[in-house]
Design a protein around this motif. Sequence first.
Motif, PDB file in Angstrom:
ATOM      1  N   ARG A   1       0.810  -1.225   0.000  1.00 11.92           N
ATOM      2  CA  ARG A   1       0.000   0.000   0.000  1.00 11.92           C
ATOM      3  C   ARG A   1       0.843   1.274   0.000  1.00 11.92           C
ATOM      4  O   ARG A   1       0.477   2.253  -0.634  1.00 11.92           O
ATOM      5  N   HIS A   2       1.969   1.253   0.676  1.00 14.02           N
ATOM      6  CA  HIS A   2       2.806   2.457   0.701  1.00 14.02           C
ATOM      7  C   HIS A   2       3.417   2.719  -0.672  1.00 14.02           C
ATOM      8  O   HIS A   2       3.494   3.867  -1.117  1.00 14.02           O
ATOM      9  N   LYS A   3       3.817   1.668  -1.367  1.00 12.93           N
ATOM     10  CA  LYS A   3       4.354   1.824  -2.722  1.00 12.93           C
ATOM     11  C   LYS A   3       3.252   2.260  -3.684  1.00 12.93           C
ATOM     12  O   LYS A   3       3.483   3.091  -4.554  1.00 12.93           O
ATOM     13  N   ILE A   4       2.067   1.682  -3.528  1.00  8.50           N
ATOM     14  CA  ILE A   4       0.926   2.044  -4.379  1.00  8.50           C
ATOM     15  C   ILE A   4       0.631   3.538  -4.222  1.00  8.50           C
ATOM     16  O   ILE A   4       0.495   4.261  -5.212  1.00  8.50           O
ATOM     17  N   ARG A   5       0.552   3.995  -2.991  1.00  9.38           N
ATOM     18  CA  ARG A   5       0.264   5.411  -2.744  1.00  9.38           C
ATOM     19  C   ARG A   5       1.410   6.299  -3.221  1.00  9.38           C
ATOM     20  O   ARG A   5       1.184   7.403  -3.696  1.00  9.38           O
ATOM     21  N   GLY A   6       2.627   5.790  -3.106  1.00 15.35           N
ATOM     22  CA  GLY A   6       3.771   6.543  -3.607  1.00 15.35           C
ATOM     23  C   GLY A   6       3.690   6.762  -5.104  1.00 15.35           C
ATOM     24  O   GLY A   6       3.904   7.867  -5.598  1.00 15.35           O
ATOM     25  N   VAL A   7       3.347   5.705  -5.837  1.00 16.16           N
ATOM     26  CA  VAL A   7       3.209   5.812  -7.297  1.00 16.16           C
ATOM     27  C   VAL A   7       2.058   6.753  -7.648  1.00 16.16           C
ATOM     28  O   VAL A   7       2.171   7.586  -8.541  1.00 16.16           O
ATOM     29  N   ALA A   8       0.964   6.645  -6.914  1.00 11.41           N
ATOM     30  CA  ALA A   8      -0.222   7.450  -7.218  1.00 11.41           C
ATOM     31  C   ALA A   8      -0.050   8.920  -6.832  1.00 11.41           C
ATOM     32  O   ALA A   8      -0.457   9.807  -7.588  1.00 11.41           O
ATOM     33  N   LEU A   9       0.564   9.173  -5.678  1.00  8.35           N
ATOM     34  CA  LEU A   9       0.579  10.531  -5.137  1.00  8.35           C
ATOM     35  C   LEU A   9       1.939  11.216  -5.157  1.00  8.35           C
ATOM     36  O   LEU A   9       2.034  12.421  -4.945  1.00  8.35           O
TER      37      LEU A   9
ATOM     38  N   ARG B   1       8.188  13.331  -5.319  1.00  8.90           N
ATOM     39  CA  ARG B   1       7.732  14.435  -4.459  1.00  8.90           C
ATOM     40  C   ARG B   1       6.199  14.501  -4.564  1.00  8.90           C
ATOM     41  O   ARG B   1       5.624  14.047  -5.549  1.00  8.90           O
ATOM     42  N   PRO B   2       5.559  15.088  -3.553  1.00  3.99           N
ATOM     43  CA  PRO B   2       4.097  15.140  -3.582  1.00  3.99           C
ATOM     44  C   PRO B   2       3.576  15.919  -4.793  1.00  3.99           C
ATOM     45  O   PRO B   2       4.232  16.833  -5.283  1.00  3.99           O
ATOM     46  N   LEU B   3       2.407  15.516  -5.246  1.00  6.69           N
ATOM     47  CA  LEU B   3       1.734  16.276  -6.298  1.00  6.69           C
ATOM     48  C   LEU B   3       1.457  17.689  -5.795  1.00  6.69           C
ATOM     49  O   LEU B   3       1.203  17.894  -4.606  1.00  6.69           O
ATOM     50  N   ALA B   4       1.483  18.639  -6.689  1.00  3.87           N
ATOM     51  CA  ALA B   4       1.088  20.004  -6.328  1.00  3.87           C
ATOM     52  C   ALA B   4      -0.366  19.984  -5.877  1.00  3.87           C
ATOM     53  O   ALA B   4      -1.156  19.138  -6.308  1.00  3.87           O
ATOM     54  N   GLY B   5      -0.719  20.897  -5.007  1.00  2.00           N
ATOM     55  CA  GLY B   5      -2.079  20.941  -4.472  1.00  2.00           C
ATOM     56  C   GLY B   5      -3.147  20.983  -5.545  1.00  2.00           C
ATOM     57  O   GLY B   5      -4.157  20.289  -5.463  1.00  2.00           O
TER      58      GLY B   5
ATOM     59  N   GLN C   1      -5.880  18.067  -6.236  1.00  2.00           N
ATOM     60  CA  GLN C   1      -7.306  18.378  -6.243  1.00  2.00           C
ATOM     61  C   GLN C   1      -7.956  17.982  -7.561  1.00  2.00           C
ATOM     62  O   GLN C   1      -9.040  17.420  -7.577  1.00  2.00           O
ATOM     63  N   SER C   2      -7.266  18.235  -8.658  1.00  2.00           N
ATOM     64  CA  SER C   2      -7.777  17.849  -9.969  1.00  2.00           C
ATOM     65  C   SER C   2      -7.934  16.335 -10.067  1.00  2.00           C
ATOM     66  O   SER C   2      -8.933  15.840 -10.590  1.00  2.00           O
ATOM     67  N   SER C   3      -6.961  15.596  -9.540  1.00  2.00           N
ATOM     68  CA  SER C   3      -7.032  14.128  -9.561  1.00  2.00           C
ATOM     69  C   SER C   3      -8.220  13.632  -8.759  1.00  2.00           C
ATOM     70  O   SER C   3      -8.931  12.719  -9.186  1.00  2.00           O
ATOM     71  N   VAL C   4      -8.444  14.222  -7.593  1.00  2.00           N
ATOM     72  CA  VAL C   4      -9.585  13.833  -6.752  1.00  2.00           C
ATOM     73  C   VAL C   4     -10.891  14.100  -7.492  1.00  2.00           C
ATOM     74  O   VAL C   4     -11.803  13.258  -7.493  1.00  2.00           O
TER      75      VAL C   4
ATOM     76  N   PRO D   1      -5.952   9.500 -13.586  1.00  2.00           N
ATOM     77  CA  PRO D   1      -4.492   9.542 -13.792  1.00  2.00           C
ATOM     78  C   PRO D   1      -3.692   8.786 -12.727  1.00  2.00           C
ATOM     79  O   PRO D   1      -2.764   8.052 -13.083  1.00  2.00           O
ATOM     80  N   PRO D   2      -4.045   8.880 -11.420  1.00  2.00           N
ATOM     81  CA  PRO D   2      -3.273   8.114 -10.440  1.00  2.00           C
ATOM     82  C   PRO D   2      -3.341   6.599 -10.681  1.00  2.00           C
ATOM     83  O   PRO D   2      -2.345   5.898 -10.565  1.00  2.00           O
ATOM     84  N   TYR D   3      -4.531   6.113 -11.045  1.00  2.00           N
ATOM     85  CA  TYR D   3      -4.675   4.675 -11.289  1.00  2.00           C
ATOM     86  C   TYR D   3      -3.897   4.268 -12.543  1.00  2.00           C
ATOM     87  O   TYR D   3      -3.263   3.209 -12.570  1.00  2.00           O
ATOM     88  N   LYS D   4      -3.900   5.120 -13.541  1.00  4.82           N
ATOM     89  CA  LYS D   4      -3.126   4.834 -14.758  1.00  4.82           C
ATOM     90  C   LYS D   4      -1.640   4.779 -14.438  1.00  4.82           C
ATOM     91  O   LYS D   4      -0.906   3.966 -15.002  1.00  4.82           O
ATOM     92  N   ARG D   5      -1.164   5.638 -13.505  1.00  5.42           N
ATOM     93  CA  ARG D   5       0.243   5.575 -13.088  1.00  5.42           C
ATOM     94  C   ARG D   5       0.537   4.255 -12.394  1.00  5.42           C
ATOM     95  O   ARG D   5       1.607   3.665 -12.583  1.00  5.42           O
ATOM     96  N   ILE D   6      -0.403   3.771 -11.585  1.00  5.52           N
ATOM     97  CA  ILE D   6      -0.225   2.488 -10.902  1.00  5.52           C
ATOM     98  C   ILE D   6      -0.146   1.362 -11.921  1.00  5.52           C
ATOM     99  O   ILE D   6       0.737   0.506 -11.845  1.00  5.52           O
TER     100      ILE D   6
END
Length: 75
Positions: A19-27, A32-36, A40-43, A55-60
Amino acid sequence: MEFALLSNGFSPESVLNERHKIRGVALYPYGRPLAGTTYQSSVEIIERVGPHRSPPYKRIITALLNCQLCLKIGN
């Protein structure tokens, strides 16, 4: 994202363990963290079209295909 992976048949144990790797790939796609505004756009996209088309799921999925992330299929 984890629920979307589970619905696609990935092992619950594998998703939990990674889960930590999954969230790392997604976010944190570039280490580095996605810009705010990008976050927000991804959400908003996830809410509008669902996680599978976001887009986050496509990155995964790309990370899985490139063997940067390893998840087991099945229970």
